[in-house]
Design an enzyme around this catalytic site. Structure first.
Site, short mmCIF file in Angstrom:
data_model
loop_
_atom_site.label_atom_id
_atom_site.label_comp_id
_atom_site.label_asym_id
_atom_site.label_seq_id
_atom_site.Cartn_x
_atom_site.Cartn_y
_atom_site.Cartn_z
CD GLU A 157 -2.89 8.00 5.02
OE1 GLU A 157 -2.16 8.10 6.02
OE2 GLU A 157 -3.47 6.96 4.70
CG HIS A 166 2.79 9.40 6.98
ND1 HIS A 166 1.72 8.57 6.74
CD2 HIS A 166 2.29 10.67 7.04
CE1 HIS A 166 0.61 9.31 6.66
NE2 HIS A 166 0.93 10.58 6.83
CG HIS A 181 -0.04 7.54 2.64
ND1 HIS A 181 -0.61 6.31 2.83
CD2 HIS A 181 0.75 7.77 3.71
CE1 HIS A 181 -0.19 5.81 4.00
NE2 HIS A 181 0.63 6.68 4.55
CG HIS A 207 -0.77 -0.65 2.34
ND1 HIS A 207 -1.36 -1.84 2.67
CD2 HIS A 207 0.03 -0.32 3.34
CE1 HIS A 207 -0.89 -2.23 3.83
NE2 HIS A 207 -0.05 -1.33 4.27
CB THR A 232 -3.44 6.35 8.38
OG1 THR A 232 -2.42 5.76 7.58
CG2 THR A 232 -2.93 7.62 9.04
CB THR A 233 -3.34 1.29 7.13
OG1 THR A 233 -2.03 1.24 7.66
CG2 THR A 233 -3.37 2.25 5.95
CG HIS A 246 4.94 5.19 4.63
ND1 HIS A 246 5.24 5.02 5.94
CD2 HIS A 246 3.67 5.67 4.62
CE1 HIS A 246 4.21 5.37 6.69
NE2 HIS A 246 3.23 5.77 5.90
#
Ligand code: NAG
Ligand code: ZN
Length: 234
Positions: free
Chosen positions: A119, A132, A108, A81, A208-209, A106
């Site tokens: 996010e 992040h 997003h 992801h 967040t996941t 990482h």
């Protein structure tokens, strides 16, 4: 349960004098399988003006050893992801109540159908992407896996990213697929953060996941960074 929380406090810090993404459709199913998802501390959030209050006790963020030498090989991987770079633990944040060492960073980002991929939102504005930098509390925990579900386990620096030429992050081309990894030379990670580290939003939040552990001390910088295709990380 290991979590003890004070009230959720949102603070806009103005410390100096001048003062491959999970699909949204899946989110609805998270609470069923992951009890922490959808809870009071669920990140990300829309940071709106009315939530903010100035907190004079917050210090500017200070990061140490972020300037990595090209001799230090970093592993860039796609975990399904997001695109992730493993970071050496000598990189750390020195201005928080605990010592937080870096573990990975990482990104997003969006997709062609949904080009805005940040996010966090600020007053409902979504940015093209978000980085992040994930740190864990090395004073209390020996490694990331021990820290990830503890209320004081993680500290994440969030950077909102605007992209000038829309074909975002061409450096991910080499690692489009889950499980792929490439080596890359070290570089100055500080250059991925905004110039000002004294203006940020601070709140107690979560991964967040899934499993959405409420273990993250969030710092989302107030100023976004703009990357253009020239600046991509090769
Ligand atoms: C993390 O630390 C714990 C406790 O020392 C240990 O049991 C575990 O194997 C470590 N995990 C990793 C991924 O290193
Ligand atoms: Zn993230």
């Amino acid at each position: 349960k290991p979590f003890i929380w004070k009230e959720t406090v949102f603070s806009l810090a103005l410390a100096t004098n001048n003062n491959v993404v999970l699909t949204p459709a899946g989110e609805h199913h998270w609470p069923k399988h992951y009890p922490y998802c959808g809870g009071a501390f669920q990140s990300p959030i829309d940071i709106t003006s009315e939530m903010l209050r100035f907190d004079p006790t917050l210090r500017p963020i200070e990061v140490q050893n972020y300037n990595l030498s090209p001799n230090e090989q970093l592993t860039l991987g796609n975990n399904g992801h997001s695109v992730q770079i493993s970071l050496p633990h000598k990189m750390h944040i020195s201005s928080l109540p605990h010592h937080y060492a870096a573990a990975q960073l990482h990104f997003h980002w969006g997709s062609s159908s949904r080009p805005s991929g940040s996010e966090h939102r600020v007053n409902s504005k979504q940015y093209a992407a978000e980085m992040h930098v994930v740190h864990f509390n090395t004073e209390k925990y020996p490694n990331m896996s021990m820290a990830v579900d503890k209320s004081d386990g993680l500290a994440v620096l969030g950077v909102l990213i605007e992209v000038r030429h829309c074909r975002l992050l061409s450096f991910i081309n080499g690692i489009k697929y889950r499980g792929q990894k490439v080596q890359m030379p070290g570089f100055n990670i500080r250059s991925l953060l905004p110039a000002r580290l004294d203006e940020y939003y601070r709140y107690d939040g979560s991964l967040t996941t899934p499993p959405c552990y409420p273990s993250v001390l969030w710092t989302v910088f107030r100023n976004h960074v703009t990357i253009s295709r020239k600046q991509v990380l090769h």
